[in-house]
Design an enzyme around this catalytic site. Structure first.
Site, PDB file in Angstrom:
ATOM      1  N   LYS A 129       0.724  -1.096   0.083  1.00  0.00           N
ATOM      2  CA  LYS A 129       0.026  -0.030   0.002  1.00  0.00           C
ATOM      3  C   LYS A 129       0.926   1.210  -0.095  1.00  0.00           C
ATOM      4  O   LYS A 129       0.247   2.276  -0.653  1.00  0.00           O
ATOM      5  CB  LYS A 129      -1.043   0.003   1.254  1.00  0.00           C
ATOM      6  N   GLU A 216      -2.070   7.307   8.008  1.00  0.00           N
ATOM      7  CA  GLU A 216      -2.823   8.136   7.066  1.00  0.00           C
ATOM      8  C   GLU A 216      -3.747   8.977   7.889  1.00  0.00           C
ATOM      9  O   GLU A 216      -4.354   8.558   9.098  1.00  0.00           O
ATOM     10  CB  GLU A 216      -3.714   7.433   6.343  1.00  0.00           C
ATOM     11  N   HIS A 251     -16.560  -2.984   6.552  1.00  0.00           N
ATOM     12  CA  HIS A 251     -15.745  -3.354   5.437  1.00  0.00           C
ATOM     13  C   HIS A 251     -16.044  -4.231   4.297  1.00  0.00           C
ATOM     14  O   HIS A 251     -15.292  -4.420   3.640  1.00  0.00           O
ATOM     15  CB  HIS A 251     -14.145  -3.672   5.864  1.00  0.00           C
ATOM     16  N   ARG A 308      -7.735  -6.941  -9.775  1.00  0.00           N
ATOM     17  CA  ARG A 308      -8.516  -8.205 -10.223  1.00  0.00           C
ATOM     18  C   ARG A 308      -9.638  -7.758 -10.653  1.00  0.00           C
ATOM     19  O   ARG A 308     -10.166  -6.491 -10.752  1.00  0.00           O
ATOM     20  CB  ARG A 308      -8.913  -8.927  -8.912  1.00  0.00           C
TER      21      ARG A 308
HETATM   22  C1  MV4 Z   1      -9.661   5.250   4.990  1.00  0.00           C
HETATM   23  C2  MV4 Z   1     -10.767   5.810   5.613  1.00  0.00           C
HETATM   24  C3  MV4 Z   1     -10.651   7.305   6.065  1.00  0.00           C
HETATM   25  N1  MV4 Z   1      -9.514   8.071   5.952  1.00  0.00           N
HETATM   26  N2  MV4 Z   1      -8.640   6.122   5.089  1.00  0.00           N
HETATM   27  C4  MV4 Z   1     -11.261   1.078   4.812  1.00  0.00           C
HETATM   28  C5  MV4 Z   1     -11.050  -0.168   4.179  1.00  0.00           C
HETATM   29  C6  MV4 Z   1      -9.868   0.183   3.257  1.00  0.00           C
HETATM   30  N3  MV4 Z   1      -9.808  -0.074   1.925  1.00  0.00           N
HETATM   31  C7  MV4 Z   1      -9.615   1.604   3.549  1.00  0.00           C
HETATM   32  N4  MV4 Z   1     -10.816   1.995   4.531  1.00  0.00           N
HETATM   33  C8  MV4 Z   1     -10.728   3.424   4.975  1.00  0.00           C
HETATM   34  N5  MV4 Z   1      -9.688   4.077   4.824  1.00  0.00           N
HETATM   35  C9  MV4 Z   1      -8.572   7.518   5.404  1.00  0.00           C
HETATM   36  N6  MV4 Z   1      -7.446   8.042   5.382  1.00  0.00           N
HETATM   37  C10 MV4 Z   1     -12.034   5.187   6.009  1.00  0.00           C
HETATM   38  C11 MV4 Z   1     -12.073   3.809   5.352  1.00  0.00           C
HETATM   39  C12 MV4 Z   1     -13.128   3.043   5.523  1.00  0.00           C
HETATM   40  C13 MV4 Z   1     -13.848   3.048   4.581  1.00  0.00           C
HETATM   41  C14 MV4 Z   1     -13.512   2.908   3.154  1.00  0.00           C
HETATM   42  C15 MV4 Z   1     -14.091   2.402   2.196  1.00  0.00           C
HETATM   43  C16 MV4 Z   1     -15.385   1.776   2.475  1.00  0.00           C
HETATM   44  C17 MV4 Z   1     -15.699   1.491   3.633  1.00  0.00           C
HETATM   45  C18 MV4 Z   1     -14.837   2.113   4.865  1.00  0.00           C
HETATM   46  C19 MV4 Z   1     -15.742   1.981   5.834  1.00  0.00           C
HETATM   47  C20 MV4 Z   1     -15.014   2.417   6.991  1.00  0.00           C
HETATM   48  C21 MV4 Z   1     -13.809   3.010   6.938  1.00  0.00           C
END
Ligand code: MV4
Length: 515
Positions: A129, A216, A251, A308
């Site tokens: 990442k 982050e 998630h 993917r």
């Molecule tokens: C984040 C975020 C807020 N700020 N990064 C969750 C899974 C992973 N793919 C990254 N995720 C997140 N990263 C920052 N800097 C909030 C999430 C997140 C989220 C992201 C996408 C879809 C659903 C989510 C649910 C909770 C938190």
């Protein structure tokens, strides 16, 4: 059938036989694309899947071991052996299992076969990442403020505190080898920082075999919006209209739609060119998806790349009319992407996907494996049901209990919601619990109907409901309602058929009379 095969034979490689290294609905989905292209599909299966739909739909099938994934669908050696034995030309990984495992892609290539996906190098790069963030930054794509590298294994507490101050609170500790929220920790302020880093490292070490983490800044209430793309072996990358994936539970995506109800065509173009720039900068080939977070001010940030075909690809197919799996095979075959890029950014109508699971929504979405006694899938205009199961079959305990992906298309968003509600009301499954009652409820929620949601919306609203049942009436009452509805149907058939005069009567019909 013949014409497509000729087309495949016309280029530098030939795909005659494809082994699908997966199970369930995605194996069935890939088999269908193979059939339409005149390519012979080969299945692999674990012990509990020996009579599964994907096995019966394929031309040949190879047993690869016991039911536990690590003994079968994760066994690179056995899958590559099966491909060799079958005389397959190529391997399609589907999603999950080995789809984003660079060693698997490399083993397929080493066996002299074609991998229907990106290169092992691209998989490895985007699987890291922080390396992915670096690639996005170089491509000029906005990033959430964060650390450029993993926190050094020997970093002092003071060093970590200083990094965090520079980034700002609240922040997230994320696993370098992670993705999809695994090994992620929230930090509100300096007091919980070191504990969170320690915990996240330990979790990441166990989950991914790599304890590295980075920081982050946390965006509050972001939306999750992603851009599908395809890259060919000749350097062409084409981005597609976005998918809105903010409706998630812990998630896990629950509903996806395209286009996003809040993305303007200007924002779409900006996100699409950012996504294409990232993919081009790493020489990306085949199908991939760039995930973005969109903040409340409409600014977007690179999150990660999925190397993917994704679960939710059918909504993109619905509004563009393209078959993404066939394009994956053509790209693997060396063909050129001769697509009209404007068409890919101009969605025709609107599409939703609901992921229907064998889970009990009234018991905290506990998996509900077991025998499907009866199953009636919806049909009719604008409906696509991508399922890997049938009545009489068992939903195994070993795998993700997805029963089907219900995809609807309609001319606009309100009609697509109406159509999804109609499809959900037709869907009847008995023998196991499913998330159907949950979806019937979700599609009536004002925030859903208005498109006014973000990534925390579903978890928030579920928490506030405090476990209230999704089926409006208790089972005993349902039975009475069913008897009452049946009596009315016999005693005054015209009235019963035409006027579902109350909610309980409609409920009685849909819940009680479905077998
Ligand atoms: C984040 C975020 C807020 N700020 N990064 C969750 C899974 C992973 N793919 C990254 N995720 C997140 N990263 C920052 N800097 C909030 C999430 C997140 C989220 C992201 C996408 C879809 C659903 C989510 C649910 C909770 C938190």
């Amino acid at each position: 059938m013949g014409s497509t095969l000729e087309c495949l034979e016309g280029s530098n490689k030939v795909l005659r036989k494809v082994l699908i290294a997966n199970r369930g609905e995605i194996a069935v989905r890939v088999i269908r694309a193979c059939r339409e292209m005149g390519v012979s599909p080969v299945a692999v299966y674990s012990e509990c899947d020996r009579t599964a739909l994907h096995v019966r739909l394929a031309d040949e099938a190879y047993a690869i071991g016991p039911s536990a994934p690590r003994d079968s669908y994760l066994r690179i050696d056995r899958i590559v052996d099966a491909a060799r034995t079958a005389g397959a030309d190529a391997v399609h990984p589907g999603y999950g299992f080995l789809a984003e495992n660079e060693e698997f892609a490399a083993a397929v290539l080493d066996a002299g076969l074609t991998f229907i996906g990106p290169t092992p190098h691209a998989i490895a790069l985007m699987g890291n990442k922080t390396a992915a963030r670096t690639a996005a930054k170089k491509a000029g794509v906005p990033l959430v403020p964060g650390s450029d590298e993993a926190i050094e294994a020997n970093a002092t507490d003071a060093r970590i505190q200083a990094l965090a101050e520079r980034i700002g609170y609240p922040l997230l500790v994320k696993a370098v080898a992670g993705g999809g929220g695994k090994g992620m920790r929230t930090v509100q302020g300096p007091a919980d920082l070191i504990g969170a880093v320690t915990a996240a490292r330990s979790e990441a070490g166990t989950a991914f075999g790599d304890p590295a983490v980075y920081l982050e800044r946390q965006l509050l209430r972001p939306r999750h919006i992603e851009i599908q793309l395809l890259g060919d072996a000749h350097g062409t990358v084409v981005p597609f209209v976005e998918r809105e994936c903010s409706i998630q539970r812990r998630h896990q995506k629950v509903v996806e739609e395209t286009p996003s109800p809040i993305v303007s065509s200007a924002l779409r173009r900006a996100m699409a060119s950012a996504a294409a720039a990232v993919a081009k900068s790493v020489g990306y080939t085949n199908a991939g998806t760039i995930e973005f977070l969109l903040d409340e001010d409409g600014r977007f940030y690179f999150l990660e790349m999925n190397t993917r075909l994704q679960v939710e690809h059918p909504v993109t197919e619905a509004v563009t009319g393209l078959d993404l799996v066939k394009w994956q095979m053509r790209i693997a075959n060396g063909d050129r992407l001769d697509l009209d890029s404007e068409r890919l950014l101009a969605p025709y109508g609107h599409a939703f996907e609901c992921r229907i699971y064998a889970e009990d929504p009234d018991n905290n979405f506990l998996p509900s494996p077991g025998r499907i006694e009866s199953l009636r899938a919806p049909a009719g205009p604008g409906i696509r049901d991508d399922s890997g199961v049938e009545a009489g079959q068992d939903v195994p305990i070993f795998y993700d209990p997805l029963i089907s992906k219900l995809i609807v298309w309609a001319e606009d968003r309100p009609s697509a919601i109406d159509r999804m509600q109609r499809a959900l009301s037709e869907y009847a499954v008995s023998g196991i619990k499913t998330t159907l009652p949950f979806f019937r409820w979700l599609l009536e929620q004002p925030a859903f109907v208005d498109g006014a949601f973000h990534t925390a919306y579903l978890d928030d609203i579920l928490r506030s409901r405090n476990g209230q049942p999704f089926v409006a009436v208790a089972p005993a009452i349902e039975d009475i309602a069913a008897i009452a509805a049946a009596l009315q149907a016999v005693l005054s058939p015209g009235a019963a058929a035409q006027t579902p005069t109350s909610r309980w009567k409609a409920q009685g019909r849909s819940e009680g009379l479905r077998d």
